[in-house]
Design a protein around this motif. Sequence first.
Motif, PDB file in Angstrom:
ATOM      1  N   ASN A 172       6.270   3.758   4.891  1.00  0.00           N
ATOM      2  CA  ASN A 172       6.866   3.256   6.132  1.00  0.00           C
ATOM      3  C   ASN A 172       8.248   2.653   5.870  1.00  0.00           C
ATOM      4  N   SER A 173       8.368   1.892   4.803  1.00  0.00           N
ATOM      5  CA  SER A 173       9.655   1.281   4.472  1.00  0.00           C
ATOM      6  C   SER A 173      10.710   2.355   4.245  1.00  0.00           C
ATOM      7  N   TYR A 174      10.360   3.367   3.473  1.00  0.00           N
ATOM      8  CA  TYR A 174      11.287   4.466   3.191  1.00  0.00           C
ATOM      9  C   TYR A 174      11.665   5.200   4.479  1.00  0.00           C
ATOM     10  N   SER A 209       0.853  -1.183   0.000  1.00  0.00           N
ATOM     11  CA  SER A 209       0.000   0.000   0.000  1.00  0.00           C
ATOM     12  C   SER A 209       0.892   1.237   0.000  1.00  0.00           C
ATOM     13  N   LYS A 210       0.293   2.390  -0.232  1.00  0.00           N
ATOM     14  CA  LYS A 210       1.069   3.636  -0.215  1.00  0.00           C
ATOM     15  C   LYS A 210       1.713   3.847   1.142  1.00  0.00           C
ATOM     16  N   ASN A 270      -6.720  -4.995   5.791  1.00  0.00           N
ATOM     17  CA  ASN A 270      -5.675  -5.006   4.769  1.00  0.00           C
ATOM     18  C   ASN A 270      -5.030  -6.390   4.709  1.00  0.00           C
ATOM     19  N   PRO A 271      -5.186  -7.124   3.600  1.00  0.00           N
ATOM     20  CA  PRO A 271      -4.595  -8.469   3.522  1.00  0.00           C
ATOM     21  C   PRO A 271      -3.073  -8.448   3.668  1.00  0.00           C
ATOM     22  N   LEU A 272      -2.440  -7.301   3.382  1.00  0.00           N
ATOM     23  CA  LEU A 272      -0.985  -7.210   3.516  1.00  0.00           C
ATOM     24  C   LEU A 272      -0.545  -6.984   4.958  1.00  0.00           C
ATOM     25  N   SER A 273      -1.518  -6.814   5.867  1.00  0.00           N
ATOM     26  CA  SER A 273      -1.197  -6.726   7.288  1.00  0.00           C
ATOM     27  C   SER A 273      -1.286  -8.078   7.974  1.00  0.00           C
ATOM     28  N   LYS A 274      -1.944  -9.038   7.328  1.00  0.00           N
ATOM     29  CA  LYS A 274      -2.190 -10.317   7.990  1.00  0.00           C
ATOM     30  C   LYS A 274      -0.896 -11.067   8.297  1.00  0.00           C
TER      31      LYS A 274
END
Length: 394
Positions: free
Chosen positions: A143-145, A137-138, A273-277
């Motif tokens: 967050n990574s950056y 996600s945006k 958010n499926p990317l949080s699972k």
Amino acid sequence: MSKQITWQKLSDWVLLHAVPGVGASRFNQLIARFGSPTLALQQSASKLADYLPAKSIEVIREIQQRSGKEYDQLESLLVKTEQWLEHSNHHIIPCFAEDYPSAFTHLSDPPPLLFAVGNTNLLEMPQLSIVGSRHPSKSGEENSYHFAHTLAKGGFTITSGLADGVDAAAHKGALDAEGYTIAVVGTGLDLVYPAKNKALAERVSQSGLLISEFPLGTKPQASNFPRRNRIISCLGLGVLVVEAALQSGSLITARLAAEQGREVFAIPGSIHNPLSKGCHQLIRQGAKLVDSVEHIWEELKHSLHTYAIGNELNQASTVQGEEEQLAIQSLLLEDPNQQQVLEAIGDETTSMDMIMARTGLSASDVNNLVLELEMQGFVAAVPGGVVRNPTQQF
């Protein structure tokens, strides 16, 4: 090339390493049995049968006879590799070299060779690995950056895999902070995957380090990336998972990190958010929940500080005299209270009550500061209190 190792000594390592079917485990078994790649390449089929599949043995037979399609391809690869190695910032580090990463002792199947472009000194610097979705996600990308940028400014080298999404953002964050970053790739270093990250790979090679255990010309294959992930997890003091689905390579990296004794951090997110699972699963399994850089910093700063102490003390090894040594020590301590507590501790056993009386600090402050000094190697706990660490030289 690795320090003071000639191509003549290295060529048979590259040759055996490139034989189809000879991965890290089989290569290491051959070295353990026969002593060197040169001797392994001279063995009969019957002696190799316990270690290699029939296809690999047939290729080695071609090498011995100096003829055949596979032999011609391998000879071409050797020429290409030698030419590649002539570039000033290109390196091949065999497992017997002094600059082979000490972190690889944590691997059951360490790479026999490491190909590198850039600053190989980064391999021994304190690192944090950052991994996550190729399609974040945006907020995940931001967050990574942000985490990479802030931690790189604080002294950590950021390690990731040069993939799209979270990986690319982590590399960019470290580079934009004028810090250091290492990209571990799943191809030969003469290729960039994905191709859209070619400019990013160039930035990394100029200001950081690109590494791979795969021979030149190795194209991206699904089986390469779990092998890449074990190196990413191994090099870092910890692994931060930014966003990840339940079935993802990032969770494999996190699992490997835990098995290797590394810290595992995960950023939580929306339950929708499926990317949080994947991150939520890691947290349930014991990963440290982080929602700010400070959470990681508190866990790993002692490792960064210990590295800085060792580095500074090595540079100052010629300094003589107690006053100069204490001045160096003072510079390396994190705050004035640490210095005050250390000065209150003698070579004899010093109790906590005595430290409190000498410094005027509270019991809580003294306990915390003594713990920090012990973690940094300045003092040692003994029955009845603490003493200056006799093994710590200044």
